[in-house]
Scaffold this active site. Structure first.
Site, short mmCIF file in Angstrom:
data_model
loop_
_atom_site.label_atom_id
_atom_site.label_comp_id
_atom_site.label_asym_id
_atom_site.label_seq_id
_atom_site.Cartn_x
_atom_site.Cartn_y
_atom_site.Cartn_z
N HIS A 24 40.25 42.22 43.26
CA HIS A 24 39.71 40.91 42.60
C HIS A 24 40.41 39.77 43.80
CE1 HIS A 24 38.20 38.04 39.76
NE2 HIS A 24 39.83 36.79 40.45
N GLU A 25 41.50 39.41 43.84
CA GLU A 25 42.48 38.21 43.96
C GLU A 25 42.13 38.75 45.85
OE1 GLU A 25 43.94 36.10 42.54
OE2 GLU A 25 43.74 37.07 40.97
N HIS A 72 38.57 36.63 46.44
CA HIS A 72 38.78 35.37 46.40
C HIS A 72 39.15 35.00 48.90
CE1 HIS A 72 38.15 34.07 42.60
NE2 HIS A 72 39.01 35.11 42.33
N HIS A 112 34.08 32.76 41.22
CA HIS A 112 33.84 33.72 40.47
C HIS A 112 32.31 33.81 40.04
CE1 HIS A 112 38.57 33.43 38.77
NE2 HIS A 112 38.02 34.07 39.68
#
Lengths: 399, 88
Positions: free
Chosen positions: A116-117, A120, A126
């Site tokens: 997930h990170e 970014h 998101h």
């Protein structure tokens, strides 16, 4: 999905773990971090190479509470990690107060949070799709991981789809700020489009080819002009589709939708995908007939329709698909005129709007028509159709 | 280890909404730690509920507080929505 607005200009990225977690073995952490990066290289040409020294693109640290970036971690639970978007360096920080685990329902799964990170770190914000990896909430250990289509569409909108061809170098072909690289343009055999470059619609196929429709003919575009052998008849290229189309777009399901009057048609490639036409009011509730333009906007992957001075946002996943707050004025898209002819998210990532014989390039992150030289609007004939002896600028005396 | 507290009070919810980009910092009045603008507060809760796929009640109901208490990523949900919101 949502994009932050920045991305890496190279596809071969490097990383290092500069501070490892307290409770896990380094070799295990390296393996999980490698797996997490692989999530994003599966469907793109991105590569991630681990380094142990020297400068890297993405630096990874396991730290606690205040750790130097002004965004302190809060202990176990709460905030698990954060990462910086490419424009801010791409680094990823993990709260080492968490009980990081590997392949276990206990604690917090390192692989899932890291994947997930790194989204970014690559430029994704998101997502409001709860099934997406880029949804902000940790949903517990998932023994079988599968990247959601929403995430795939997001990462491919920034870095393109995976190709099988070997890459010649590390250098990503940086998005041109001018549309095509401008070598001497080829003159289309049938140059009627040069005399009258107002078009009905423009769209990209699922394979990334760009087509312009005008009347009963269509043109396949190259990076700087019209491909040889065009125009051809729409009825030949898309059997069953009429001429004088109002609007068209290709959605993330790979299907192309064409709109004319009160009706629409759905195609899978060049084949009609069922019994069409159907009424717009049935298939696209909340969207008006007799549209000017339509597109899938790269900023959020949702469908936008334009008519007159208004626009509508259509999200097939929502009920109703058009929020009550629509239509809104096109003037919200700073610099974009009313009564458009066509709108297109082009393969270079920019959004383009067409009206009459001119076009506008829209800067998604700044929410405004781009500033460049020559200024927008620019003549479509010169920049899109490669027409000779046509002005390259709409400025008086600046040909 | 320090344990992150669940979100259960209006103040905690206010901090949460601020931290993740739903509430501009200027909506908070440091003099009384209260909100100056009721509609800003309502809008922030509704935006969060909409984003998270909850029923849009505009109230700090149990479902909303429960979701706010879940472990999550520290990156803002609304990027670029500090004190200066973009036009759209």
């Amino acid at each position: 999905y949502a994009l932050q607005g920045s991305r890496w200009r190279v596809k071969n990225l490097t990383y290092k773990v500069s501070k490892y977690p307290k409770r896990l073995k380094r070799v295990d952490v390296d393996a999980e971090i490698g797996r997490a990066f692989a999530v994003w290289s599966e469907d793109t040409d991105l590569t991630f190479t681990k380094k142990t020294t020297g400068p890297v693109h993405i630096e990874i640290k396991f730290v606690e509470s205040e750790h130097g970036d002004g965004d302190a971690f809060d202990g176990q639970g709460g905030t698990l990690a954060h990462a910086f978007f490419p424009v801010f360096g791409g680094d990823a920080h993990f709260d080492d107060a968490e009980l990081w685990t590997i392949g276990s329902p206990r604690g917090t799964n390192l692989f899932q949070v890291a994947a997930h990170e790194f989204g970014h770190s690559l430029g994704l914000s998101h997502s409001d799709q709860s099934s997406a990896l880029m949804a902000p909430f940790y949903r517990g250990f998932e023994p079988v991981f599968r990247l959601d289509d929403d995430d795939k569409a997001a990462i491919q909108s920034l870095y393109g789809k995976k190709t099988s061809q070997p890459k010649p170098s590390n250098a990503y072909p940086v998005t041109s700020t001018l549309r095509p690289s401008y070598t001497p343009p080829k003159v289309p055999l049938d140059d009627s489009i040069c005399k009258d470059s107002k078009i009905d619609t423009l769209f990209n196929s699922a394979q990334g080819e760009t087509y312009a429709f005008k009347g009963d003919k269509f043109y396949k575009l190259t990076t700087d002009s019209v491909e040889e052998g065009y125009p051809q008849l729409i009825s030949k290229g898309w059997p069953g589709l009429p001429g004088n189309i109002d609007a068209a777009f290709t959605y993330k399901n790979g299907k192309t939708y064409f709109f004319k009057g009160t009706q629409y048609w759905r195609f899978q490639g060049r084949q009609m995908d069922g019994v069409y036409p159907k009424e717009i009011s049935e298939g696209f509730t909340g969207i008006p007939d007799h549209l000017d333009a339509a597109m899938v906007w790269g900023g959020n992957g949702k469908i936008y329709f334009f008519k007159g001075s208004k626009f509508w946002r259509f999200d097939p996943a929502k009920r109703p698909p058009v929020k009550a707050s629509y239509p809104k004025p096109i003037s919200n898209w700073e610099g974009v005129p009313n009564n458009l002819d066509a709108a297109l998210k082009y393969t270079n990532g920019y959004t383009y709007f067409f009206k009459g014989d001119k076009y506008y390039r829209f800067h998604d992150a700044r929410f405004a028509v781009d500033t460049a030289t020559p200024a927008f609007p620019r003549p479509t004939a010169h920049w899109w159709f490669g027409c000779k002896n046509t002005p390259s600028s709409t400025a008086v005396g600046d040909h | 280890a320090v344990q992150a507290a669940p979100v259960s009070t209006t103040t905690q919810a206010e901090m949460y909404l601020s931290q993740f980009g739903y509430l501009p910092a200027s909506a908070r009045n440091p003099a009384n730690s209260g909100l100056q603008d009721k509609s800003t507060w309502l809008n922030a809760i509704q935006e969060f509920q909409n984003f998270a796929g909850l029923n849009i009640t505009g109230e700090l109901d149990d479902e909303t507080l429960k979701l706010m208490s879940l472990p999550r990523c520290g990156v803002r949900d609304r990027v670029g929505t500090g004190d200066s919101r973009s036009k759209r």
